[in-house]
Design an enzyme around this catalytic site. Structure first.
Site, PDB file in Angstrom:
ATOM      1  N   CYS A   1      49.878  52.528  -1.008  1.00 14.09           N
ATOM      2  CA  CYS A   1      51.045  51.664  -1.064  1.00 14.09           C
ATOM      3  C   CYS A   1      52.337  52.727  -0.942  1.00 14.09           C
ATOM      4  O   CYS A   1      53.405  52.549  -0.363  1.00 14.09           O
ATOM      5  CB  CYS A   1      51.146  51.021  -2.363  1.00 14.09           C
ATOM      6  SG  CYS A   1      52.483  49.595  -2.468  1.00 14.09           S
TER       7      CYS A   1
ATOM      8  N   CYS B   1      59.472  50.819  -8.599  1.00 16.02           N
ATOM      9  CA  CYS B   1      58.902  49.653  -8.198  1.00 16.02           C
ATOM     10  C   CYS B   1      58.676  48.519  -9.407  1.00 16.02           C
ATOM     11  O   CYS B   1      58.248  49.037 -10.215  1.00 16.02           O
ATOM     12  CB  CYS B   1      58.012  49.586  -7.190  1.00 16.02           C
ATOM     13  SG  CYS B   1      58.447  50.478  -5.697  1.00 16.02           S
TER      14      CYS B   1
ATOM     15  N   CYS C   1      55.136  48.730 -10.752  1.00 16.45           N
ATOM     16  CA  CYS C   1      54.682  50.120 -10.940  1.00 16.45           C
ATOM     17  C   CYS C   1      55.621  50.503 -12.323  1.00 16.45           C
ATOM     18  O   CYS C   1      55.271  51.771 -12.474  1.00 16.45           O
ATOM     19  CB  CYS C   1      54.610  50.928 -10.120  1.00 16.45           C
ATOM     20  SG  CYS C   1      53.291  50.404  -8.566  1.00 16.45           S
TER      21      CYS C   1
ATOM     22  N   CYS D   1      54.350  59.636  -7.371  1.00 13.96           N
ATOM     23  CA  CYS D   1      54.377  58.706  -6.100  1.00 13.96           C
ATOM     24  C   CYS D   1      53.893  59.544  -5.080  1.00 13.96           C
ATOM     25  O   CYS D   1      53.528  58.787  -4.078  1.00 13.96           O
ATOM     26  CB  CYS D   1      55.657  58.098  -5.721  1.00 13.96           C
ATOM     27  SG  CYS D   1      57.037  59.241  -5.274  1.00 13.96           S
TER      28      CYS D   1
END
EC number: 1.8.4.10
Length: 240
Positions: A125, A208, A211, A234
């Site tokens: 993602c 985000c 998360c 990330c």
């Protein structure tokens, strides 16, 4: 500090590795001056609009008023983050703030990879929604600026001012490596800078929505990211 060129292809080591700044910005202002002397407007600041971002935007505005700033809009950010971006556009009208979105909408990603990919495969993602968009944004750019600080984590503790970035085949400039979390907030308060109001509500690090978690102890500036998993980055700041 001389404005001589450092590129991905000729990089040997940080030319300021042995420099120990003692100025009021812990070297950040001088590193930014060097970066814009060397790379001009070709250098890009990839900003998440966190606390460190507010410091760098303010410092950059004093060095390069028409600097390019890129925000990676995953379509999963908090509304407070989007509101802050609009506030920053008003406060610094000469900065060029670009919003970079992924190739796939959330609906297209769900159709191709299944729903809630961030739960099942968070690395994938992040690649789709952050890493690939930044690769596109940095295409042709000789260097980019990041708000990494050595204090943030073990994986960031060896960061230099000037780094060879294997991930993006570029030079990564990190002006805040010597700043502490307290330094960041002291600068924000002393200069009356806008910041994400979520910081006042238990969110030291803001990414985000799926998360990012609220935490009771905000002394760890990276707390609350990918809670309950082994994931700590990330992928923007790792080489593989």
């Amino acid at each position: 500090m001389g404005g001589y060129s450092v590129t991905y292809s000729n990089f040997v080591k940080d030319p300021y590795k042995d420099w120990f700044p003692d100025d009021e910005t812990n070297g950040a202002s001088k590193i930014l001056q060097w970066a814009y002397e060397v790379y001009g407007t070709d250098i890009v600041y990839a900003c998440s609009f966190g606390a460190e971002g507010m410091v760098l935007i303010d410092l950059i505005s004093k060095t390069q008023k028409n600097a390019d700033i890129v925000f990676l809009d995953t379509d999963l950010h908090f509304q407070e983050t989007y509101d802050l971006i609009e506030d920053i556009k008003v406060k610094y009208p000469t900065l060029n703030i670009h919003i970079k979105k992924p190739d796939l909408t959330l609906e297209e990603q769900a159709a191709e990879h299944g729903s809630a990919l961030w739960k099942r495969q968070p690395d994938q993602c992040c690649y789709i929604r952050k890493i690939k968009p930044l690769e596109d944004a940095l295409s042709g750019a000789p260097a980019w600026i990041s708000g990494l600080r050595r204090e943030q984590s073990v994986s960031r503790s060896k960061t230099d001012f000037i780094n060879k970035d294997e991930r993006f085949k570029s030079i990564k400039v990190c002006p805040l490596i010597h700043w502490t979390w307290d330094d960041v907030w002291e600068y924000i308060k002393d200069n009356n800078l806008p910041y994400n109001e979520l910081h006042d509500n238990g969110y030291p690090s803001i990414g985000c929505i799926p998360c990012t978690s609220q935490v009771s102890d905000s002394s760890d500036s990276r707390a609350g990211r990918w809670a309950g998993t082994q994931k700590t980055e990330c992928g923007l700041h790792t080489s593989d």
